[in-house]
Design an enzyme around this catalytic site. Structure first.
Site, PDB file in Angstrom:
ATOM      1  CB  THR A  27      51.490  50.502  43.158  1.00 20.58           C
ATOM      2  OG1 THR A  27      50.544  51.004  44.092  1.00 20.58           O
ATOM      3  CG2 THR A  27      51.735  49.027  43.436  1.00 20.58           C
ATOM      4  CG  ASP A  75      49.795  56.411  47.298  1.00 21.02           C
ATOM      5  OD1 ASP A  75      49.849  55.302  47.844  1.00 21.02           O
ATOM      6  OD2 ASP A  75      48.800  56.826  46.665  1.00 21.02           O
ATOM      7  CB  SER A  76      48.870  58.799  42.183  1.00 22.09           C
ATOM      8  OG  SER A  76      47.781  57.926  42.271  1.00 22.09           O
ATOM      9  CB  SER A  77      46.185  58.953  47.341  1.00 25.09           C
ATOM     10  OG  SER A  77      47.320  58.574  48.069  1.00 25.09           O
ATOM     11  CB  THR A 107      46.562  52.946  39.440  1.00 20.65           C
ATOM     12  OG1 THR A 107      46.441  52.458  40.776  1.00 20.65           O
ATOM     13  CG2 THR A 107      47.607  52.149  38.694  1.00 20.65           C
ATOM     14  CG  ASP A 108      45.021  55.047  44.364  1.00 17.82           C
ATOM     15  OD1 ASP A 108      44.478  54.031  43.889  1.00 17.82           O
ATOM     16  OD2 ASP A 108      45.610  55.054  45.466  1.00 17.82           O
ATOM     17  CD  GLN A 296      25.303  60.313  41.825  1.00 19.83           C
ATOM     18  OE1 GLN A 296      25.315  59.196  42.324  1.00 19.83           O
ATOM     19  NE2 GLN A 296      24.828  61.362  42.451  1.00 19.83           N
ATOM     20  CB  CYS A 297      25.218  56.422  34.872  1.00 19.57           C
ATOM     21  SG  CYS A 297      23.617  56.421  35.669  1.00 19.57           S
TER      22      CYS A 297
HETATM   23  N1  ASN Z   1      48.116  54.011  45.789  1.00 18.46           N
HETATM   24  C1  ASN Z   1      48.810  53.740  44.547  1.00 18.46           C
HETATM   25  C2  ASN Z   1      49.007  55.068  43.843  1.00 18.46           C
HETATM   26  O1  ASN Z   1      48.096  55.581  43.248  1.00 18.46           O
HETATM   27  C3  ASN Z   1      48.020  52.773  43.713  1.00 18.46           C
HETATM   28  C4  ASN Z   1      48.752  52.249  42.488  1.00 18.46           C
HETATM   29  O2  ASN Z   1      49.597  52.874  41.926  1.00 18.46           O
HETATM   30  N2  ASN Z   1      48.375  51.056  42.018  1.00 18.46           N
HETATM   31  O3  ASN Z   1      50.069  55.644  43.919  1.00 18.46           O
END
Ligand code: ASN
Length: 358
Positions: A27, A75-77, A107-108, A296-297
């Site tokens: 992002t 996108d890091s996804s 961030t993902d 899972q916690c």
């Molecule tokens: N979808 C974005 C990513 O991981 C989310 C982000 O960076 N805030 O590339």
């Protein structure tokens, strides 16, 4: 693939210590497109423009840096184990030319990449700081400028000798972080380990007693194995849900392509009272698969066998992941499986803290 370095401030300071910034997407560098936000190019110039918003004194205190940009920005996804491998190799190739590194990442899956880098870059003798932002660089009020500022500052601290994440004023150990919020600026947490550092007023304070710098000895001993098989699904992650059946577990674990699994159990490490589930697990580990369990916690540890409901897991060959994050446990399994180690060595190393991950 990395493009040739785009030299900025460092050009004016050839003899000073320099930081290498590697832009992978996320992002932070995104711009509006027809289908929504997508990674934009020319990050080096845009980063200079963004940092020029800082007060003059803070701009002057920035370390000299160079920026390289990956050809395919994501996108890091869309990141995979091959992305982790590419980054570790690029850092390793450039290691001695720079005193620190900043990885710009979405961030993902940022905490997954950070954890993986830590295992590949064991014995690291300089900072690798991973950052990104929740809002694009050019969005008014974006967190990007603050995150870039802090990441550069921590990447210029020689006492920091590990892979860390800088986000929203906090420096977190890479193998201890999770993304905990999908919108808030303070998106990352380190549930089971204290911060390695933080922004206090205008200062960026590192706490050496919490870092690996003081704890690890010797020269870098990078392990840069080939992640291609791991990338094809050798490790799976199975999060229990109420009513999970043995056949479902078996579907994952009996596949010969699956060599390891991370199980996320209930609470302190409990499974349903169903012998057929334990039998599936025992069969898979008897076949030489590397199976590990965490909770899972997000906070606390697993204690396999503390409850009758968890009794039998150790006998079934399940390795306790203690208080590891899912990211740290999964990438550790992947990292161990990518190397030519005996099953016994893999099991032993999983149980041993390698980079402060447990
Ligand atoms: N979808 C974005 C990513 O991981 C989310 C982000 O960076 N805030 O590339």
């Amino acid at each position: 693939m990395a493009m040739p370095p785009y030299s900025l401030l460092a050009r004016n300071n050839p003899h000073q210590e320099r930081v290498l910034v590697i832009y992978t997407g996320g992002t932070i560098g995104m711009q509006p497109h027809a289908n929504g936000l997508a990674p934009g190019g020319d990050f080096a110039t845009r980063m200079v423009t963004a940092l020029s918003q800082l007060p003059i004194a803070q701009q002057h205190a920035l370390p000299p840096y160079e920026v390289i940009s990956y050809t395919t920005l994501i996108d890091s996804s869309a990141a995979t184990p091959l992305t982790w491998q590419q980054l570790a190799n690029d850092i390793s190739d450039q290691l001695t030319a720079y005193t620190g590194f900043v990885i710009i990442h979405g961030t993902d899956t940022l905490s997954w990449t950070a954890a993986s880098l830590a295992y590949q870059l064991q014995g690291l003798d300089r900072p690798v700081v991973v950052t990104g932002s929740m809002l694009p660089l050019e969005t008014p009020g974006s967190d990007a400028v603050g995150n870039l500022h802090g990441a550069l500052q921590f990447a210029a601290k020689p006492a920091l000798q590990e892979v860390a994440i800088y986000f929203a004023g906090q420096l977190l150990r890479g193998t201890r972080a999770i993304k905990q919020h999908s919108e808030a600026v303070s998106a990352f947490a380190s549930p089971n380990y204290p911060l390695l550092g933080e922004r206090v007023g205008d200062d960026f304070v590192y706490y050496p007693s919490r870092g690996l710098g003081l704890q690890q000895r010797g020269a870098p001993r990078f392990e840069l194995p080939d992640y291609r098989l791991v990338n094809q699904g050798e490790v799976v992650r199975i999060v229990l849900w109420p009513g999970i059946s043995a056949w479902q577990l078996e579907t994952w674990l009996s596949d010969s392509r699956v060599k390891g699994a991370l199980l996320q159990l209930w609470g302190a490490g409990n499974v349903p009272d169903d012998l057929s589930l334990l039998n599936v697990l025992a069969k898979a580990s008897g076949e030489g698969k590397l199976l590990a369990a965490i909770s899972q916690c997000p906070q606390g540890s697993v204690q396999l066998g503390a409850y009758a409901a968890g009794h039998g897991l150790s006998d079934a060959g399940i390795l306790a992941g203690d208080d590891m994050t899912p990211e740290a446990a999964f990438t550790k399994l992947a990292h161990l499986l990518a190397q030519p180690l005996s099953l016994e060595d893999q099991r032993q190393r999983f149980l041993t803290p390698l980079v402060g991950e447990r």
